[in-house]
Design a protein around this motif. Structure first.
Motif, short mmCIF file in Angstrom:
data_model
loop_
_atom_site.label_atom_id
_atom_site.label_comp_id
_atom_site.label_asym_id
_atom_site.label_seq_id
_atom_site.Cartn_x
_atom_site.Cartn_y
_atom_site.Cartn_z
N GLN A 185 0.83 -1.20 0.00
CA GLN A 185 0.00 0.00 0.00
C GLN A 185 0.87 1.26 0.00
O GLN A 185 1.94 1.30 0.59
N SER A 186 0.37 2.29 -0.67
CA SER A 186 1.07 3.57 -0.74
C SER A 186 1.18 4.21 0.64
O SER A 186 0.28 4.09 1.47
N ALA A 187 2.27 4.93 0.85
CA ALA A 187 2.46 5.64 2.12
C ALA A 187 1.58 6.88 2.24
O ALA A 187 1.63 7.56 3.26
N ARG A 188 0.74 7.16 1.23
CA ARG A 188 -0.25 8.22 1.41
C ARG A 188 -1.35 7.76 2.35
O ARG A 188 -2.14 8.56 2.83
N ALA A 189 -1.44 6.44 2.60
CA ALA A 189 -2.43 5.87 3.51
C ALA A 189 -1.84 5.80 4.92
O ALA A 189 -0.63 5.70 5.11
N VAL A 190 -2.71 5.80 5.92
CA VAL A 190 -2.24 6.00 7.29
C VAL A 190 -1.46 4.81 7.84
O VAL A 190 -0.45 4.99 8.54
N ILE A 191 -1.88 3.57 7.56
CA ILE A 191 -1.17 2.42 8.14
C ILE A 191 0.25 2.32 7.62
O ILE A 191 1.20 2.19 8.42
N PRO A 192 0.51 2.39 6.31
CA PRO A 192 1.91 2.42 5.86
C PRO A 192 2.69 3.63 6.37
O PRO A 192 3.90 3.53 6.62
N THR A 193 2.01 4.77 6.53
CA THR A 193 2.68 5.96 7.07
C THR A 193 3.24 5.67 8.45
O THR A 193 4.39 6.02 8.77
N ILE A 194 2.45 5.03 9.29
CA ILE A 194 2.88 4.71 10.65
C ILE A 194 3.98 3.66 10.64
O ILE A 194 5.03 3.82 11.28
N ILE A 195 3.76 2.58 9.90
CA ILE A 195 4.72 1.47 9.89
C ILE A 195 6.08 1.92 9.37
O ILE A 195 7.12 1.60 9.96
N THR A 196 6.10 2.67 8.26
CA THR A 196 7.39 3.05 7.67
C THR A 196 8.15 4.02 8.55
O THR A 196 9.39 3.95 8.63
N GLN A 197 7.46 4.90 9.25
CA GLN A 197 8.16 5.79 10.18
C GLN A 197 8.83 4.99 11.30
O GLN A 197 10.00 5.19 11.62
N ILE A 198 8.08 4.06 11.88
CA ILE A 198 8.63 3.25 12.97
C ILE A 198 9.76 2.35 12.46
O ILE A 198 10.82 2.24 13.08
N ALA A 199 9.56 1.71 11.31
CA ALA A 199 10.56 0.79 10.77
C ALA A 199 11.87 1.50 10.43
O ALA A 199 12.94 0.87 10.45
N ASN A 200 11.79 2.79 10.15
CA ASN A 200 13.00 3.57 9.86
C ASN A 200 13.58 4.22 11.11
O ASN A 200 14.45 5.09 11.01
N GLY A 201 13.11 3.80 12.27
CA GLY A 201 13.73 4.22 13.52
C GLY A 201 13.12 5.43 14.18
O GLY A 201 13.60 5.89 15.23
N GLN A 202 12.08 6.00 13.59
CA GLN A 202 11.46 7.17 14.19
C GLN A 202 10.52 6.74 15.32
O GLN A 202 9.86 5.72 15.24
N ARG A 203 10.51 7.55 16.38
CA ARG A 203 9.62 7.28 17.51
C ARG A 203 8.65 8.43 17.77
O ARG A 203 7.71 8.27 18.54
#
Length: 334
Positions: A185-203
Motif C-alpha cells: 500500500q502507498s504511504a499516502r495511507a495511514v497504516i503504511p505511514t505509521i509502519i514506515t516511520q517506525i521501521a525507519n527508527g522514528q519514535r
C-alpha cells in the motif's frame, strides 16, 4: 467466469496487483491493464509472486483513452475496474485530473463493456462516498456525501456505472470497499505511514487527526470480495459494501501498530496532514451483511483479532529492507 478472460484495470496498483495474483492462482485468464509509462514499469506487478509471474497478459494504456480501453477489453468476458486516482490531498489541488480519470475513465469502461457485450463489470467504489457516518454501521442505503473532490468524483463514477445498468442493462456490480490495507500500500495511507516511520527508527510519529474512525479491511479479504462479485448470480445491479465490520480510530491504530512492532511512540500532530474541517470524514464503519447475503463473502480478517493478524502480515512485509527502501517515510506523501 471459470476459463474466461478477465480484464483488471489498475492492475499495477496496490489492490489491483493482489487481485491479479488471486485471479491467476484461481485459474483465471487475466489481462492486466497498467498505466503506460516510458519506463515500461508494471507497477507492483513487477514484484508479483514467482508463481504468478509470466502467467498473465499485460496491456499498457491509459484509462482516460476510450480507444485504448476498448482495445484492452476485446475478447474479455469480465472486467474488474480499479483504475482511479485515490489520494484525497492530491484531489484538493488537482481536481480536474480526478474527473478525467475517475468519471471519464469509468464512462470509457462501461461504454466499451456495453458495445462489446461483456458479461460482467465490477465497478470499484469507496467508503469515502458516504462521508461522515450519519448512522452506524453504514449500509448501502446511507446517503452519499462528497466531502472531497476525490469522493465527489467517485460518486460521479458510481452513478455513471449504475446508469448504464439502468439504461442499457449493462451487467454492472458496484463494489464498495472500506479502507483496505496490506503489503504494497502507498504511504499516502495511514497504516503504511505509521509502519514506515517506525521501521525507519522514528519514535515521534507524525500524523493528522487522531480521532476519525475507520473500518480497515485486509487486502486479501478485499480481493476475495472482487472475485465473488465477478461470479455471484444475484450481484448484478447491486451496491455491496466490503468491510471488516470493525471500527477503530487513528490514534488507537497507531498504538496497535507500535505494540505489534514492540516499540513505544509519541504521536505528533503535523498540520499539513490535517484535512480541512468540513472535508474530514469522521466516522466509517461498514455493515457488510449484504456481501454475506449476495456474495457469500465474510471477512477472514474481521474484528479486533483479525485486524491484529492483518497488521502483523503487513508489518512483516514493510520491515523487509528491500520493500522498506521503496518508501520515503521522512516525507509527507499526498
Amino acid at each position: 467466469m471459470r476459463n474466461k478472460k478477465i480484464l483488471v484495470t489498475g492492475a499495477d496498483g496496490f489492490i489491483g496487483s493482489h487481485l491479479v495474483e488471486s485471479l491467476v492462482r484461481a485459474g483465471h485468464d487475466v489481462r492486466a491493464f497498467v498505466l503506460y509509462n516510458s519506463f515500461n514499469s508494471w507497477g507492483w506487478l513487477d514484484q508479483c509472486s514467482a508463481d504468478v509471474a509470466g502467467h498473465f497478459e499485460v496491456f499498457a494504456g491509459d484509462i482516460r483513452d476510450p480507444n485504448g480501453v476498448r482495445t484492452a477489453m476485446k475478447g474479455c468476458d469480465g472486467v474488474l475496474h480499479l483504475a482511479a486516482l485515490i489520494a484525497i490531498p492530491f484531489s484538493y489541488h488537482s481536481p480536474d485530473t480526478y474527473v478525467d480519470t475517475n468519471i471519464k475513465g469509468t464512462l470509457n469502461v462501461v461504454q466499451a463493456a456495453r458495445d462489446l457485450e461483456v458479461a460482467r463489470v465490477v465497478q470499484t467504489s469507496t467508503s469515502e462516498v458516504y462521508g461522515t457516518a450519519r448512522y452506524v454501521p453504514i449500509d448501502e442505503a446511507h446517503p452519499l456525501q462528497g466531502q472531497s473532490p476525490y469522493s465527489a468524483s467517485k460518486i460521479g463514477a458510481d452513478q455513471i456505472a449504475m446508469s448504464f445498468h439502468s439504461a442499457f442493462d449493462t451487467p454492472v456490480v458496484l463494489l464498495r470497499p472500506f479502507n483496505t490495507y496490506g503489503p504494497r500500500q502507498s504511504a499516502r495511507a495511514v497504516i503504511p505511514t505509521i509502519i514506515t516511520q517506525i521501521a525507519n527508527g522514528q519514535r515521534r510519529i507524525k500524523l493528522g487527526s487522531l480521532y476519525p474512525t475507520r473500518d480497515f479491511s485486509y487486502v486479501e479479504d478485499t480481493a476475495r470480495g472482487f472475485m465473488a462479485a465477478l461470479e455471484a448470480p444475484k450481484a448484478i445491479g447491486e451496491v455491496i459494501n466490503i468491510g471488516s465490520g470493525f471500527e477503530i480510530n487513528i490514534g488507537d491504530t497507531a498504538r496497535a501498530i507500535a505494540e505489534e512492532m514492540g516499540v513505544e511512540i509519541e504521536i505528533v500532530t503535523d498540520d499539513q496532514r490535517l484535512r480541512p474541517e468540513k472535508s474530514e470524514v469522521e466516522r466509517l464503519w461498514a455493515d457488510n451483511s449484504r456481501a454475506a447475503q449476495l456474495l457469500g463473502w465474510t471477512p477472514a480478517y474481521g474484528g479486533r483479532e483479525g485486524f491484529g493478524r492483518g497488521l502483523g502480515e503487513t508489518i512483516a512485509w514493510f520491515e523487509d529492507k528491500e520493500n522498506l527502501r521503496q518508501y520515503k517515510s521522512h516525507l509527507y506523501n499526498i
